[in-house]
Design a protein around this motif. Structure first.
Motif, mmCIF file in Angstrom:
data_model
loop_
_atom_site.group_PDB
_atom_site.id
_atom_site.type_symbol
_atom_site.label_atom_id
_atom_site.label_comp_id
_atom_site.label_asym_id
_atom_site.label_seq_id
_atom_site.Cartn_x
_atom_site.Cartn_y
_atom_site.Cartn_z
ATOM 1 N N GLY A 133 0.890 -1.118 2.177
ATOM 2 C CA GLY A 133 0.501 0.066 1.233
ATOM 3 C C GLY A 133 0.125 -0.549 0.507
ATOM 4 O O GLY A 133 -1.373 -0.359 0.064
ATOM 5 N N GLY A 134 0.288 -1.272 0.159
ATOM 6 C CA GLY A 134 0.047 -2.440 -1.419
ATOM 7 C C GLY A 134 -1.536 -3.117 -0.376
ATOM 8 O O GLY A 134 -2.202 -3.056 -1.473
ATOM 9 N N PHE B 134 -3.786 -2.229 7.677
ATOM 10 C CA PHE B 134 -2.318 -2.269 6.908
ATOM 11 C C PHE B 134 -2.097 -0.813 6.507
ATOM 12 O O PHE B 134 -1.110 -0.163 6.467
ATOM 13 C CB PHE B 134 -2.979 -2.772 5.529
ATOM 14 C CG PHE B 134 -2.913 -4.459 5.642
ATOM 15 C CD1 PHE B 134 -1.791 -5.033 5.894
ATOM 16 C CD2 PHE B 134 -4.094 -5.127 5.557
ATOM 17 C CE1 PHE B 134 -1.928 -6.809 6.806
ATOM 18 C CE2 PHE B 134 -3.683 -6.841 5.720
ATOM 19 C CZ PHE B 134 -2.523 -6.800 6.533
ATOM 20 N N ALA B 135 -3.254 0.397 6.423
ATOM 21 C CA ALA B 135 -2.975 1.124 6.068
ATOM 22 C C ALA B 135 -2.635 2.409 7.623
ATOM 23 O O ALA B 135 -1.148 2.894 7.133
ATOM 24 C CB ALA B 135 -3.776 1.652 5.664
ATOM 25 N N LEU B 136 -2.836 1.774 7.974
ATOM 26 C CA LEU B 136 -1.769 3.049 9.341
ATOM 27 C C LEU B 136 -0.725 2.456 10.082
ATOM 28 O O LEU B 136 -0.067 3.252 10.326
ATOM 29 C CB LEU B 136 -3.695 2.501 10.537
ATOM 30 C CG LEU B 136 -4.344 3.489 10.664
ATOM 31 C CD1 LEU B 136 -5.366 2.411 12.003
ATOM 32 C CD2 LEU B 136 -4.278 4.790 10.324
ATOM 33 N N ILE C 172 6.099 4.253 6.890
ATOM 34 C CA ILE C 172 6.858 5.461 6.586
ATOM 35 C C ILE C 172 7.068 6.371 7.036
ATOM 36 O O ILE C 172 8.846 6.818 6.694
ATOM 37 C CB ILE C 172 6.279 5.295 4.895
ATOM 38 C CG1 ILE C 172 5.992 3.805 4.400
ATOM 39 C CG2 ILE C 172 6.530 6.429 4.380
ATOM 40 C CD1 ILE C 172 4.571 4.277 3.459
ATOM 41 N N SER C 173 6.299 7.065 8.224
ATOM 42 C CA SER C 173 6.449 8.574 8.534
ATOM 43 C C SER C 173 7.759 8.522 9.388
ATOM 44 O O SER C 173 8.644 9.110 9.244
ATOM 45 C CB SER C 173 5.749 8.678 9.011
ATOM 46 O OG SER C 173 4.605 8.031 8.844
ATOM 47 N N MET D 259 7.520 7.844 -1.697
ATOM 48 C CA MET D 259 6.281 8.981 -0.690
ATOM 49 C C MET D 259 5.276 8.094 -2.187
ATOM 50 O O MET D 259 3.589 7.951 -1.322
ATOM 51 C CB MET D 259 6.846 9.853 -2.085
ATOM 52 C CG MET D 259 7.131 11.073 -1.206
ATOM 53 S SD MET D 259 6.615 10.760 0.445
ATOM 54 C CE MET D 259 4.819 11.873 -0.198
ATOM 55 N N ASP D 260 4.775 7.379 -2.904
ATOM 56 C CA ASP D 260 3.876 6.679 -3.898
ATOM 57 C C ASP D 260 3.790 5.693 -3.013
ATOM 58 O O ASP D 260 1.941 5.495 -2.433
ATOM 59 C CB ASP D 260 4.589 5.569 -5.084
ATOM 60 C CG ASP D 260 4.148 4.943 -5.590
ATOM 61 O OD1 ASP D 260 2.000 5.508 -5.645
ATOM 62 O OD2 ASP D 260 4.312 4.233 -6.625
ATOM 63 N N ALA D 261 4.492 5.152 -2.079
ATOM 64 C CA ALA D 261 4.405 3.336 -1.071
ATOM 65 C C ALA D 261 2.870 4.505 0.257
ATOM 66 O O ALA D 261 1.920 4.256 0.416
ATOM 67 C CB ALA D 261 5.449 3.139 -0.138
ATOM 68 N N PHE D 262 3.343 5.558 1.024
ATOM 69 C CA PHE D 262 3.206 6.700 1.610
ATOM 70 C C PHE D 262 1.578 7.289 1.496
ATOM 71 O O PHE D 262 0.207 6.927 1.540
ATOM 72 C CB PHE D 262 3.366 7.991 1.793
ATOM 73 C CG PHE D 262 3.190 8.823 3.449
ATOM 74 C CD1 PHE D 262 2.671 8.036 4.446
ATOM 75 C CD2 PHE D 262 2.277 10.067 2.740
ATOM 76 C CE1 PHE D 262 2.054 9.142 5.403
ATOM 77 C CE2 PHE D 262 1.325 10.379 3.837
ATOM 78 C CZ PHE D 262 1.881 10.081 4.999
#
Ligand SMILES: NC(=O)c1ccc[n+]([C@@H]2O[C@H](COP(=O)([O-])OP(=O)(O)OC[C@H]3O[C@@H](n4cnc5c(N)ncnc54)[C@H](O)[C@@H]3O)[C@@H](O)[C@H]2O)c1
Ligand SMILES: [Fe+2]
Length: 386
Positions: free
Chosen positions: A255-256, A220-222, A228-229, A198-201
């Protein structure tokens, strides 16, 4: 279409090797990296128990590299702890640092690298671009999916006396090499799989709605949100599912990368005092806050949350901002993440001080798409005391 910012930038690790068993490639890759004689491995007890420290040391030995080991990095490391660990290895002629473990081990590896080459105390490094000189080269090998610390210029320090966590942000914290091996995450216990996932999300979604979001961080975010989803529940239910573990590790790294280009926002700002004062693990604090902060931000980011809903694969009447928030709430229930601050000993009396501390995290608060006042922050904490 949202107008693009005038300028944006992106910087990350120059070399990444990934795939199941890629830790076994370390020795070979190191040879091409730089001449190394003496390495320091910065790690955690869980990595020792599972034999990963031995595996790393053996590969170094085969290349004629001697190694020292710090295997007791504490979770959510404090400034004092980092100083003590660094003092243990000062003057021992290290020319490479291998960070092996969760975000706490990677952050400490990054900080020891620059503490050994700068006459600065860790507290003087807090903030943006305060580290003067480059550090000793690092290799970062994450065992949680996770913080994404392996590809960010950030390291997070807990300051118990200030009841807060603060970041050191510097290009000198970026590693030379990243090894992304899902085998390291196989034994990660369920509660850590849930919280770190959840941190990564949170990194991905906050980067996507940040005021600094841009085309590079968006990409990268999408992709992080997509991976993750589709894999967080499976990695939680069956930790030995290496396909899910690998996708979680990639999602965490993306995510990073997203937050490196853009930045996290109010969720992280509100989470820092919960970690700094009440020792709530970082991922747990983020997941508790995430739906409430998204609800607060919703009036100004409806369109962006629609993109998030699509990336999450939400269908029909859930393909919108409310669908995203409902899905996050459902995950936190299925992942058994606590939802009540009282279970951590927090009461209504603590709320004003928590809100004041969060308001001090201006580096992240200024990224939030809707201005948050101390009263707004208090209201969000109080929702978690229902
Ligand atoms: N630098 C960044 O960009 C960044 C981003 C987000 C968070 N952080 C920081 O990272 C820290 C949290 O890191 P984290 O969430 O990865 O957890 P962590 O490193 O604190 O580890 C949590 C626990 O899990 C254990 N563990 C780790 N990997 C394991 C494995 N594979 N198998 C079994 N046990 C394992 C650890 O020993 C520890 O007890 C916090 O201090 C947070 O503020 C940094
Ligand atoms: Fe985080």
């Amino acid at each position: 279409m949202t107008p693009l910012p005038q300028f944006y930038q992106f910087q990350t690790a120059p070399q990444i090797i990934a795939g199941t068993g890629s830790l076994g490639q370390l020795g070979e890759r190191l040879q091409a990296l730089a001449p190394v004689r003496s390495a320091l491995i910065v790690s955690q007890p869980s990595m020792f128990r599972q034999g990963f420290i031995d595996q790393t040391q053996r590969q170094l030995e085969q290349r004629g590299i001697s190694s020292m080991v710090i295997r007791d990095v504490m979770p959510e490391p404090t400034a004092q702890h980092i100083r003590e660990l660094c003092d243990r290895v000062r003057g021992s002629g290290i020319d490479l640092i291998v960070g092996l473990g969760g975000g706490s081990a990677l952050d400490v590896a990054k900080l020891i690298s620059v503490l050994l080459t700068n006459e600065q105390d860790v507290e003087e490094m807090l903030g943006v671009d305060r580290v003067r000189e480059p550090g000793i080269p690092t290799v970062l090998i994450p065992s949680t999916a996770g913080t994404g610390s392996e590809v960010t210029p950030n390291a997070i320090v807990t300051l118990p006396e200030q009841e807060l966590k603060i970041g050191v942000v510097s290009r000198h914290l970026l590693p030379r090499l990243v090894v992304l091996d899902p085998l390291l995450t196989r034994e990660l216990p369920q509660n850590h799989t849930a919280a770190t996932g959840m941190d990564a999300f949170t990194h991905a979604i906050e980067s996507y709605i940040s005021t600094k979001a841009n085309p590079i961080s968006d990409m990268f975010a999408l992709e992080s949100i997509r991976l993750i989803s589709r894999n967080i529940l499976q990695a939680y239910r069956d930790g030995s599912d290496m396909a899910a573990r690998e996708r979680m590790l990639l999602g965490s790294m993306y995510g990073g990368m997203a937050l490196t280009g853009s930045g996290t926002a109010a969720v992280h700002a509100l989470a820092y005092p919960l970690g700094g004062k009440f020792n709530i693990p970082h991922g747990v604090a983020n997941s508790m806050l995430l739906p409430h902060v998204m609800n607060f931000n919703k009036p100004v980011i409806g369109e962006r949350l629609q993109d998030v809903a699509e990336a999450m694969g939400l269908e029909g009447e859930l393909r919108n901002a409310d669908g995203v928030i409902r899905q996050i709430e459902q995950w936190t229930r299925e992942l058994a993440i606590p939802q009540d601050l009282r279970s951590f000993g927090i009461s209504g009396e603590d709320v004003p001080a928590l809100a004041q501390a969060a308001m001090k995290v201006t580096r992240l608060m200024q990224n939030n798409p809707r201005t948050m006042t101390a009263e707004d922050a208090e209201a969000i904490y109080r929702r978690l005391l229902a």
